[in-house]
Motif scaffolding. Structure first.
Motif: not given
Length: 331
Positions: A210-227
């Motif tokens: 779950d820790a790897s998946e949660l890290a991925f999810i957070e990465g997606v959310r940050v990346g989607a801010k388009n910065n």
């Protein structure tokens, strides 16, 4: 049994498959890391006076012989259809790109035909790629045609996402490709995780649940801010501040780049989205689309795997206009 050999020759990989036309079943497969880039280096080093086309066809013939040995079959004179980077400037022959708008039946594809010779007893069709005013692709257009052939009730419009080293987002409207865009997601991930300062903060290994998946999810959310340029260094600070272990940080970086690639789909103008992915990318891209609340039809890995062979056959068969079977004398 009518059959053909499907050759999907990319920059860093080579795939040859024997296909039964009746049901497009893949009977056997030969895989190699002898991509077009390596083949070109070998050709230049060999200084083969017979020429580039002959040198590459010898490589294909060698792969056919390996497949024959594995399947215990005689494949002499079997038709070969080749797509991908084989039609590039470092491939068999450089073919001019087809141009947009490009119909998804492949009828505007540029094709080169090579007759059988004593040295190479297989007739060969080489397929070109497609270009827009600012982008190019070789291979994905053939996959696209094969994907659409497998879709039920396709209304003629959609955005098709093909993840990879150089991901492609292809826009189709009224059965015609009207635009596409390349995202260097896979290559940037490789460079960042192996050659940049960020490489000291990530490590590739088994997923940490779950820790790897949660890290991925957070990465997606940050990346989607388009910065993206303003967010990449967060991979370094995640490590420096002990926020993520390096294995989880690896997945954060992956999510960051995938989220940045897919964020444009959030603003998609109501066209349906189709995810066309194999391997691990199938799961992670589907997860990222879910996180971003982008409704998408996720094709199965099997449908994506079959796409090239469906597309190659459709393009060649349509081009010949069914005047006679393209397989006459080839099986």
């Amino acid at each position: 049994m009518i059959q053909f050999l499907s050759c999907d020759w990319g920059t860093s990989s080579f795939r040859l498959r024997l296909v039964r036309v009746e049901d497009m079943r893949i009977i056997g497969e030969y895989l190699s890391e002898m991509g077009v880039q390596q083949a070109n280096r070998d050709y230049l080093n060999a200084k083969d006076s017979s020429g580039r086309t002959f040198f590459y066809r010898k490589l294909i013939k060698k792969a056919v012989r390996s497949l024959e040995s594995e399947l215990h079959l005689d494949l002499a004179q079997t038709m070969i259809i080749c797509s991908g980077m084989a039609s590039s400037s470092i491939g068999i022959d450089e073919l001019p790109y087809a141009e947009l708008p490009f119909p998804v039946d492949g009828s505007r594809m540029n094709i080169q035909f090579y007759r059988p010779t004593e040295e190479m007893d297989h007739p060969l069709f080489l397929l070109s790629g497609v270009k827009s005013e600012s982008d190019v692709m070789r291979g994905e257009e053939t996959q696209l045609i094969g994907i659409i052939l497998q879709l039920k009730n396709f209304d003629g419009s959609g955005v098709f996402v093909f993840p990879g080293t150089h991901s492609k987002h292809i826009t189709v409207s009224k059965q015609v490709v009207t635009d596409f865009q390349t995202y260097m997601t896979g290559e940037v991930f490789w460079l960042m995780s192996r050659s940049s300062i960020l490489s000291k903060s990530v490590s590739e290994g088994e997923e940490n649940g779950d820790a790897s998946e949660l890290a991925f999810i957070e990465g997606v959310r940050v990346g989607a801010k388009n910065n993206l340029l303003g967010s990449l260094f967060q991979v370094r600070t995640n490590d420096l501040f002990g926020k993520l272990v390096q294995n989880d940080n690896f997945h954060f970086l992956s999510g960051l780049l995938i989220g940045n690639e897919l964020c444009n789909l959030v603003r998609n103008e109501r066209r349906p989205v189709f995810l066309c992915a194999e391997g691990p990318l199938h799961y992670w891209y589907a997860k990222a689309l879910e996180i971003l609340r982008v409704e998408a039809k996720v094709l199965s890995p099997q449908e994506v795997r079959q796409a090239v062979v469906y597309g190659q056959f459709e393009i060649v068969n349509d081009t010949i206009n069914h005047e006679k079977s393209i397989f006459l004398g080839s099986f």
